[in-house]
Design an enzyme around this catalytic site. Structure first.
Site, short mmCIF file in Angstrom:
data_model
loop_
_atom_site.label_atom_id
_atom_site.label_comp_id
_atom_site.label_asym_id
_atom_site.label_seq_id
_atom_site.Cartn_x
_atom_site.Cartn_y
_atom_site.Cartn_z
N ASN A 111 8.27 -38.77 5.56
CA ASN A 111 7.37 -39.64 6.13
C ASN A 111 6.74 -39.29 7.48
OD1 ASN A 111 8.12 -41.51 3.99
ND2 ASN A 111 9.87 -42.30 5.27
N VAL A 112 5.49 -39.65 7.54
CA VAL A 112 4.51 -39.29 8.62
C VAL A 112 4.33 -40.50 9.35
CG1 VAL A 112 2.69 -38.01 9.55
CG2 VAL A 112 3.70 -37.35 7.36
N ASP A 157 0.55 -25.22 -2.60
CA ASP A 157 0.19 -26.55 -2.84
C ASP A 157 -1.17 -27.01 -2.17
OD1 ASP A 157 0.69 -29.06 -4.15
OD2 ASP A 157 1.72 -29.65 -2.45
#
Length: 675
Positions: free
Chosen positions: A24-25, A134
């Site tokens: 989570n950021v 990615d």
């Protein structure tokens, strides 16, 4: 993680920025350095997973090695109460995915600028032998100044660390996955180049090339289906630019760019006039696999392995050994047992086999009839026609001619396609589909406002091509300057102002250099020839009209300065254009003024900027193409426009504020005069 929680006594959490599959950021404030930062915190449910921890640590290692203005910087790595976290540069803005959605369509020059930044960053990673694996718009951040920064090296891998890439394991987002990764092969630098080609495709068309109901179906398309043409979506996209997409997304990595730097160099010149007639890129046929001849020993071994036993010939069940012949001296009297049995047909001798064969034949005939009927009932294949630029009605009629119908209709804003016209079809033109298929249409709902850039000091030719492709009308005036000839000195549309491209005319003041021109005699020439001469010599022209017996209508009869005069580049030449002979019994011209109020528009409330206003007149002496007056205003301004009209001639005026026409009045007569 709740707001106001202070991590390691230094990073005070402000709010959540997003949640991912691994971490989570959060937006946080560095209490020591007094700056905002982004904190990436490993999810609690994954903190005991060794694979996730290794991936998290690998991101920290990869980002630490990479220092580049277009790669998000890593500031700190830490752990608190078993929670691992990364402290990174906070990029205020949005990711490229949302940027495309909100700003699409993007001007081609802006697409090239963003891609150049991304390619430069990836080149740095590849120089350190780090493959991102990615690359996707969600992992590219766009700050408020329009700069791109790559983030999320969570599954990046060094080329030497082969153990980190497992065969038959797919990592990364399937929409941007290279064919070799979709097959489970190890990612290479060419895999990143493929993903970059898909990102470029999305920036040009607003969508990814392949969609599907499942990840597997999308992955299959990556190595089975051809990339749709971006020029089918927008024919104004140069072939050279489409070729960059095609080469970067070639199925065989050997057909792609050898390095990211090669892609960047090719992309840089795609809008150059020299590449206007470039042919479509076709990948080379690299299928060099040959049929291998098996050695004779292997063939014999294979044959031996396939033979489980020899075929045995069995005697017939009804056959009996032959009886000895009776003595010839006295024939024996035939008895019923000795009489020869009557011959029977094969069918009578094998009634069960006969029934089976008849039944099998009936089944085969029935199956054949079903197959033929099914084949005849199937719709024939047809090709989707090109319907871009058509109205929905015209597109429906065009599709009907190919036995197709309109399916889902989606309306989006577009600055390249007029309102109510088709932007693209889904599937695209030239795609083969069964008859009676439903074809989706994307239709323009009109233009949308966009932020106008600052083009001062840029090349006029490059800016002109970019803005025209976005829908702007672009004009220029010359000015004497020590700046390199051809560079933009100023613009009449303020940078940062929100404008509708299709409704905006921008005029650039372009440097004509500082040399002198020996002005030629322009009398007797048409307006078009005079404009061409002025364009070639960096001069501005002010056309006026008048009656004369010396020259026929539509040709010049006087000029100021005179021919032979040395004038500085960027100067303005006034040319009188003939209206023909003075009519007999012509009434005296009527001279009057029309007063108009020009409203001021504040671009920003905090720091209002002056409005640039251009006024164009048409009457006895002025032409509509010639600028009558230019001024800047800081408030609503009332001015008087002078008109001179003779006979039944009607006047007109047009007022342009910051490049947008705000007044365009025609059929002006003396009755419109303001007292």
């Amino acid at each position: 993680m709740t707001p106001n929680y202070t991590l390691s006594g230094r990073y005070r959490i402000v709010r959540s920025l997003g949640e991912g599959g691994m971490a989570n950021v959060y937006l946080a404030h560095d209490l020591i350095l007094d700056r905002d930062v982004a904190v990436k915190l490993l999810r609690l449910d994954l903190r005991d997973d060794p694979k996730t921890i290794k991936r998290f640590q690998r991101e920290a290692l990869a980002t630490t090695e990479l220092v580049h203005p277009h790669i998000v910087s890593l500031y700190d790595v830490g752990e608190e109460n078993g929670m691992q976290y990364l402290v990174m540069e906070y990029v205020k803005g949005m990711d490229l995915k949302n940027y495309i959605k909100s700003q699409f369509p993007l001007p081609l020059q802006q697409v090239l600028d963003i891609m150049a930044q991304i390619l430069s960053a990836v080149a740095t990673a590849h120089a350190h032998n780090i493959i991102h694996r990615d690359l996707k718009p969600q992992n590219i951040l766009i700050d408020e100044a329009g700069n791109a920064k790559i983030t999320d090296f969570g599954i990046a891998v060094a080329l030497s660390e082969h153990t980190m890439t497992q065969t038959n394991t797919i990592l990364g987002s399937v929409h941007y996955l290279s064919p070799e990764q979709a097959r489970g092969s190890m990612a290479t630098k060419q895999s990143d180049i493929y993903s970059l080609g898909i990102i470029l495709y999305e920036m040009l068309t607003g969508s990814v090339p392949f969609n599907g109901e499942t990840a597997v179906s999308i992955a299959l398309k990556h190595f089975q289906s051809a990339i749709p043409s971006v020029r089918d979506y927008d024919a104004d996209i140069p072939q050279a630019l489409e070729n960059v997409v095609l080469r970067a997304t070639a199925k065989d990595p050997r057909n792609r760019y050898a390095a990211v730097e090669d892609m960047a160099a090719d992309l840089k010149t795609t809008l150059a006039p020299a590449r206007a007639g470039e042919k479509r890129f076709e990948p080379a046929d690299l299928n060099i696999d040959e049929t291998k001849i098996m050695p004779s020993a292997d063939i014999q071994a294979a044959l031996a392995a396939s033979q489980d036993g020899k075929t045995q010939v069995m005697p017939r069940a009804h056959e009996a050994p032959a009886k000895p012949k009776p003595a010839a001296s006295k024939p024996a009297e035939a008895t019923p047992e000795d009489k020869p049995l009557p011959k029977r047909s094969w069918a009578k001798r094998h009634p069960l086999r006969r029934k089976l064969l008849i039944g099998l034949g009936i089944v085969l005939l029935f199956a054949l009839a079903v197959l033929v009927g099914w084949e005849l009932s199937q719709p024939q294949a047809t090709t989707i026609p090109k319907v871009t630029g058509m109205t929905k009605q015209a597109a429906t009629e065009t599709l009907a001619k190919r036995h197709l119908s309109v399916g889902t209709v989606r309306r989006v804003k577009s600055n390249r396609v007029r309102k109510n016209q088709v932007i693209k079809s889904t599937p695209g033109a030239k795609t083969s589909v069964p008859e009676r298929s439903k074809i989706g249409l994307t239709i323009s709902s009109g233009a949308k406002e966009m932020s106008f850039g600052n083009y001062v000091n840029d090349s006029y030719q490059d800016v002109r091509q970019t803005l025209k492709s976005a829908g702007f009308t672009v004009k220029k005036v010359y000015s004497t300057s020590d700046v390199t000839a051809g560079q933009i000195i100023s613009q009449d549309v303020a940078a940062g102002s929100r404008v509708l491209p299709t409704d905006t005319t921008v005029t650039f003041t372009v440097s004509a250099g500082s040399h002198y021109v020996n002005l030629k005699d322009l009398t007797g020439e048409s307006q078009r020839d005079i404009l061409t001469y002025a364009q070639d010599n960096g001069l501005n022209v002010n056309f006026q009209r008048g009656y004369t017996d010396e020259q026929k209508e539509g040709y010049s009869y006087d000029q100021e300065p005179d021919g032979g005069t040395n004038v500085r580049s960027g100067s303005t030449v006034t040319v009188m254009m003939s209206r023909g002979n003075q009519p007999t019994n012509q009434p005296d011209p009527k001279n009057f003024y029309v007063k108009v109020t020009i409203p001021f528009k504040a671009l920003t409330a905090a720091a209002p900027q002056a409005n640039n206003v251009k006024i164009y007149l048409e009457d006895d002496t002025h032409t509509r193409e010639t600028l009558y007056r230019e001024l800047t205003i800081m408030h609503d301004t009332r001015i008087s426009l002078p008109f001179q009209l003779t006979g039944d001639l009607k006047g007109r005026y047009r007022i342009v504020r910051n490049g947008v026409t705000i007044a365009n009045k025609t059929q002006i007569t003396a009755e419109d005069a303001t007292n």
